[in-house]
Motif scaffolding. Structure first.
Motif, short mmCIF file in Angstrom:
data_model
loop_
_atom_site.label_atom_id
_atom_site.label_comp_id
_atom_site.label_asym_id
_atom_site.label_seq_id
_atom_site.Cartn_x
_atom_site.Cartn_y
_atom_site.Cartn_z
N MET A 1 0.85 -1.19 0.07
CA MET A 1 -0.09 -0.03 -0.01
C MET A 1 0.98 1.23 0.12
N ASP A 2 0.54 2.20 -0.77
CA ASP A 2 1.02 3.57 -0.54
C ASP A 2 0.74 4.04 0.88
N ASN B 1 -0.04 -5.66 -7.88
CA ASN B 1 0.55 -6.68 -7.39
C ASN B 1 1.12 -6.51 -6.07
N ASP B 2 1.23 -7.34 -5.07
CA ASP B 2 1.75 -7.19 -3.90
C ASP B 2 2.53 -8.30 -3.43
N PHE B 3 1.78 -9.14 -2.64
CA PHE B 3 2.63 -10.54 -2.12
C PHE B 3 2.79 -11.40 -3.25
N ASN C 1 -5.71 -6.98 -0.42
CA ASN C 1 -4.79 -8.04 -0.13
C ASN C 1 -3.53 -7.77 -0.25
N CYS C 2 -2.65 -7.40 0.97
CA CYS C 2 -1.32 -6.65 0.91
C CYS C 2 -0.31 -7.89 0.91
N ALA C 3 0.12 -8.30 1.94
CA ALA C 3 1.21 -9.38 1.86
C ALA C 3 0.40 -10.64 2.23
N HIS D 1 -4.37 -6.79 8.28
CA HIS D 1 -3.54 -7.75 8.16
C HIS D 1 -2.28 -7.27 7.07
N GLU D 2 -1.10 -7.28 7.34
CA GLU D 2 -0.12 -7.13 6.46
C GLU D 2 0.42 -8.27 5.74
N GLY D 3 0.78 -9.37 6.45
CA GLY D 3 1.30 -10.53 5.98
C GLY D 3 1.03 -11.80 6.96
N PRO E 1 3.70 -2.18 11.59
CA PRO E 1 4.21 -3.41 11.48
C PRO E 1 3.86 -3.93 10.37
N GLU E 2 4.97 -4.34 9.18
CA GLU E 2 4.40 -4.88 8.18
C GLU E 2 4.98 -6.45 7.81
N ASP E 3 5.74 -6.72 7.07
CA ASP E 3 5.95 -8.35 6.91
C ASP E 3 6.76 -8.50 8.54
N PRO F 1 11.26 0.28 5.46
CA PRO F 1 11.17 -1.13 5.27
C PRO F 1 9.79 -1.93 5.06
N ASP F 2 9.26 -2.81 4.17
CA ASP F 2 7.98 -3.16 4.12
C ASP F 2 7.78 -4.70 3.99
N ASN F 3 8.11 -5.05 2.86
CA ASN F 3 8.28 -6.72 2.80
C ASN F 3 9.68 -7.20 2.90
N CYS F 4 9.88 -8.58 3.34
CA CYS F 4 11.09 -8.74 3.18
C CYS F 4 11.06 -10.60 2.87
N ALA G 1 6.61 3.94 -7.83
CA ALA G 1 6.18 2.64 -7.44
C ALA G 1 6.57 2.54 -5.97
N GLU G 2 6.11 1.43 -5.25
CA GLU G 2 6.93 0.88 -4.28
C GLU G 2 7.30 -0.66 -4.58
N LEU G 3 8.03 -1.54 -3.91
CA LEU G 3 8.52 -2.94 -4.18
C LEU G 3 7.98 -3.67 -3.28
CA CA Z 1 3.02 -3.65 2.44
#
Ligand code: CA
Ligand code: FEO
Ligand code: CA
Length: 644
Positions: A1-2, A127-129, A244-246, A337-339, A443-445, A532-535, A582-584
Motif C-alpha cells: 500500500m502506498d 501486485n503485492d505478495f 490483499n497486501c502481503a 493484516h499485512e502478511g 508493522p508490516e512483514d 522497510p515493508d516486505n522481506c 512505485a513501491e516494491l
Molecule cells: Ca506492504
C-alpha cells in the motif's frame, strides 16, 4: 500500500495514555547499542530458556548454525527515474503485467475499454505478495510452480481516463465492477523454459480471485450475529476478499491472503448509536476511498453495517484445487493484516506471524492447537480454525511477552463488551489495547526463519509518534524512516510466550545525524534504506528487504540485501530499484535461490499523476501506454544463486 492510510486510530495514543519518554534512554545506557548487537540473540535465548549465557552461547552455536555468507553482487546507485534498475550481472525480465491474459480466451488488454468481464480473465492490479509453490517438472522437463500473487488495491486515477485522484464519486458502475475484479489475487502456473520464466496461459491451475468471489467464513467468529448481513443470515458466506497486501504460503501449500486496508472500500454513515460505531472507528471504517458503495449496497455501511466485520481477516486458498472455496480464518483475528508468514514449531504446531499495518498498531502471532501432518495434506485443511492468537508486548528489558487473546482471560470479558471469542477476534485491536500490547511504527512483514529461530519484523515508519511517545521497541519520535526488529524465539520454539528482541537497524540516511540511523559502517552511500515493508529469506537464509517510502529520501524504492551476521551485521546492499511512483513488494525466491520474483506496485503514481499524465509509462512506454503494475523475475546471468 502506498502511505495514504496511516492515520492512527489507536485510542490509547489519542488519549496520550501510552509510553514514557525516557524508556529508550535507559535502554540505550544499559546496553552498548551497536556493540551488543552481534551477541544478543544467543544471550537473549539464554535469558528465555533459563540457561547460563555460556551454555546458551554454546547451544546457539550448535542448534542454530548461522551460515549467511556475504553478498557478492555489485551495488546499484540510489536514484529515481522512469525505469527499473538491477545489479550488474543480473537480468530482470517482465513476467506478468496488469491486464495480461491468463487464458487463451482472455480479452487482450485494452486500457480504453476495460470491463469486469475482461479483468476477471486477466492479471489484476497492484501486485503485492508473491508466493511460490513448486510443481513437478512439466512434460518437457521444465521446472516450475504456482505463483500466488495478491492484487492489493486499485489506483483509479491511473487505471481509467478522466478520473481525478481521491474523487470516488467520479466513477461509474462499470468502473466499480472493474475495480472489484482487479482486486484479490491471481494463481498462475509459471515455468522456467529455454526462453526463461513464462506464465502458462490456460493452465488448469490458473485462477482469479476477486472482491466478488464466494468465500466461507470459518473459525470462532463464523456465524456470529455480528457477521450476519441481509444477504447472508448465516454469517458464514461472504463475497470476495480485498486489499490483499502481503500473505504467506503454508507448509502444506495453501495460499494465505492478508486483508489490509479494507476500511477504504466502504462508504456511508452508520445509523446514530449503532452498536458497531466504536468497532468501525477503530478500523477506520468507512474510509470512503472508493465509490463502490454508490452502486453495491454491501459497501455502504448505512445499508449493511456488519459487512465490514466480514473483511480484515486472513483468507486461506487451496491453489491445487481451482474450484475450492477460499476460507476466511477468523481464529487469526481481524485487523489490517499485512502478511501471514508461517513456520512449523519443534513440536509440530503451526505458527503464523502477522503485522497490523497502521501507525501505533500491533504485532501478532497465531499458534495452532493441532500439529501439522506433513504426510497427509488433507489433515491440515482446517488447522487454522483452532488455536491461540497472541499480541506482542515489547518490554524494555529485551523480552517480548506474547499476550493471549482469549475470551474470559484478563480484561477480555463481558465487562469490556467481549461476550465471546468471536467478539475478541472481530475486535482484536481493542483486545490488544486492553492487554497492553506495544503500539508499533506500522508493522508490516514479519518473517520467521526456521533455521535460526529468529523472526524479522519490518516497521515501515510513523511520523505521528510524538516526543514522549517513544517506547523501547519504537525508539524514535517522528519516525519517518522505520526500523527492523529481530525477535529470537528461545531454542527455536516459535510457540514460546516469552521471546527476546533487539533492533537490527534504525533506517534512514546515516549521513544525517538528526535521522538517528544505526547502519553498520560497512554500509555504502547506496546501501542504506528507508521504510522497510516486505522481506524474504533466500535459499541461504539471508535477509532481503523491500521498501515503501524510500522515495521520501529522494531515491526510488527498491530491494536491499541485509547482513544479519558477523562484523557486517546491520549493513545493507542495494540490489534493485523501481521506476518512479512505485513501491516494491512481494520478494520471493524459488527454493533453489536462482530466481527472485518481485512485484512493482503503483508505478507512475505521484503528485498530480493521472491516466493521462503518469510519472512513467513503465513498462511498455508506448505514447499512450498506462503504467502497469508488474511482476518481474530476476536471474543471474549464466545461472547461480541470486545475491552470489
Ligand atoms: Ca506492504
Ligand atoms: Fe499494503 Fe502495509 O502495505
Ligand atoms: Ca506498505
Amino acid at each position: 500500500m502506498d502511505q495514504s492510510e496511516n492515520t492512527p486510530v489507536n485510542p490509547r495514543i489519542a488519549a496520550g495514555a501510552e509510553t514514557i519518554g525516557d524508556v529508550i534512554e535507559r535502554r540505550l545506557s544499559r546496553r552498548g547499542f551497536l556493540g551488543g548487537l552481534t551477541a544478543v540473540s544467543g544471550l537473549a535465548l539464554a535469558a528465555c530458556a533459563g540457561r547460563t549465557q555460556d551454555e546458551a552461547a554454546a547451544a546457539a552455536t550448535q542448534e542454530m548454525p548461522r551460515p549467511a555468507p556475504a553478498f557478492s553482487f555489485p551495488e546499484i546507485p540510489r536514484g529515481m527515474d522512469k525505469i527499473h534498475h538491477v545489479a550488474e550481472g543480473y537480468n530482470a525480465a517482465l513476467l506478468l503485467r496488469w491486464g495480461d491474459p491468463l487464458w487463451a480466451d482472455s480479452p487482450a488488454f485494452d486500457p480504453l475499454n476495460q470491463s469486469a468481464a475482461a479483468q476477471v480473465r486477466q492479471f489484476g492490479y497492484n501486485n503485492d505478495f508473491i508466493g511460490f509453490i513448486p510443481l513437478d517438472p512439466d512434460a518437457e522437463g521444465h521446472p516450475g510452480g504456482l505463483l500466488c500473487v495478491n492484487h492489493e488495491y486499485t489506483s483509479t486515477h491511473l487505471m481509467f481516463p478522466g478520473i481525478k485522484e481521491d474523487d470516488p464519486k467520479g466513477i461509474t458502475r462499470d468502473i466499480a465492477l472493474t475495480e472489484i475484479a482487479a482486486h484479490g489475487g491471481t494463481i498462475v502456473e509459471v515455468r522456467n523454459t529455454y526462453q526463461g520464466w513464462r506464465p502458462v496461459i490456460g493452465s488448469p491451475f490458473n485462477r482469479r480471485i476477486t472482491a466478488d468471489t464466494p468465500m466461507l467464513i470459518t473459525g470462532p467468529a463464523a456465524g456470529h450475529v455480528r457477521m450476519q448481513t441481509k444477504a447472508d443470515l448465516t454469517g458464514t458466506a461472504v463475497l470476495g476478499t480485498m486489499n490483499n497486501c502481503a500473505g504467506g504460503i503454508t507448509p502444506w501449500g495453501t495460499y494465505l491472503m492478508a486483508e489490509e486496508n479494507i476500511n477504504g472500500n466502504f462508504l456511508g454513515t452508520l445509523p446514530e448509536g449503532h452498536p458497531e460505531t466504536a468497532n468501525h472507528k477503530r478500523m477506520g471504517v468507512p474510509g470512503g476511498w472508493y465509490g463502490w458503495g454508490a452502486f453495491i449496497d454491501r459497501f455502504d455501511v448505512s445499508k449493511e453495517p456488519n459487512e465490514p466485520n466480514r473483511f480484515g481477516w486472513i483468507v486461506e486458498v487451496d491453489p491445487m484445487d481451482p474450484a475450492s472455496t477460499p476460507k476466511k480464518r477468523t481464529a487469526l483475528g481481524r485487523f489490517k493484516h499485512e502478511g501471514a508468514e508461517t513456520v512449523i514449531a519443534p513440536d509440530g504446531r503451526l505458527v503464523v506471524y502477522m503485522g497490523d499495518d497502521q501507525r501505533f498498531d500491533y504485532v501478532y502471532k497465531f499458534v495452532s492447537a493441532g500439529k501439522v501432518d506433513p504426510a497427509n495434506r488433507a489433515a491440515n485443511a482446517d488447522l487454522l480454525d483452532t488455536g491461540t492468537l497472541y499480541v506482542a508486548r515489547f518490554d524494555e528489558d529485551g523480552t517480548v511477552a506474547w499476550l493471549p487473546l482469549v475470551h474470559g482471560q484478563g480484561p477480555l470479558n463481558a465487562s469490556n463488551g467481549f461476550y465471546s471469542q468471536a467478539d475478541v477476534l472481530i475486535e482484536a485491536r481493542r483486545a490488544g489495547d486492553l492487554l497492553g500490547a506495544t503500539p508499533m511504527d506500522r508493522p508490516e512483514d514479519v518473517e520467521p526463519d526456521p533455521r535460526t529461530g529468529r523472526v524479522w519484523v519490518m516497521l515501515t515508519n510513523n511520523d505521528r509518534r510524538k516526543p514522549g511517545e517513544e517506547n523501547a521497541a519504537n525508539p524514535r519520535h517522528t519516525n519517518r524512516f522505520g526500523h527492523i526488529i529481530e525477535i529470537a524465539e528461545p531454542g527455536g520454539d516459535f510457540t514460546s510466550e516469552t521471546s527476546a528482541w533487539e533492533i537490527l537497524v534504525r533506517c534512514g540516511d546515516p549521513a544525517i545525524a538528526e535521522v538517528g540511523a544505526t547502519w553498520n559502517p560497512f554500509t555504502s552511500e547506496n546501501g542504506w534504506l528507508a521504510s522497510p515493508d516486505n522481506c524474504a529469506l533466500d535459499a541461504k537464509g539471508r535477509l532481503w528487504v523491500s521498501t515503501d517510502g524510500n522515495d521520501d529520501t529522494g531515491a526510488a524504492d527498491g530491494l536491499w540485501a541485509i547482513e544479519t551476521e558477523g562484523k557486517r551485521r546491520g549493513s545493507g546492499r542495494h540490489f534493485f530499484r523501481v521506476p518512479i511512483g512505485a513501491e516494491l513488494c512481494g520478494p520471493r525466491f524459488t527454493p533453489d535461490g536462482e530466481a527472485l520474483f518481485l512485484a512493482v506496485q503503483h508505478p507512475g503514481d505521484g503528485e498530480g499523476a493521472s491516466f493521462e499524465a503518469p510519472t512513467t509509462r513503465w513498462p511498455d512506454f508506448g505514447e499512450a501506454s498506462p503504467p502497469r503494475p508488474s511482476v518481474l523475475v530476476i536471474t543471474r546471468n549464466g545461472g547461480g544463486p541470486v545475491g552470489g
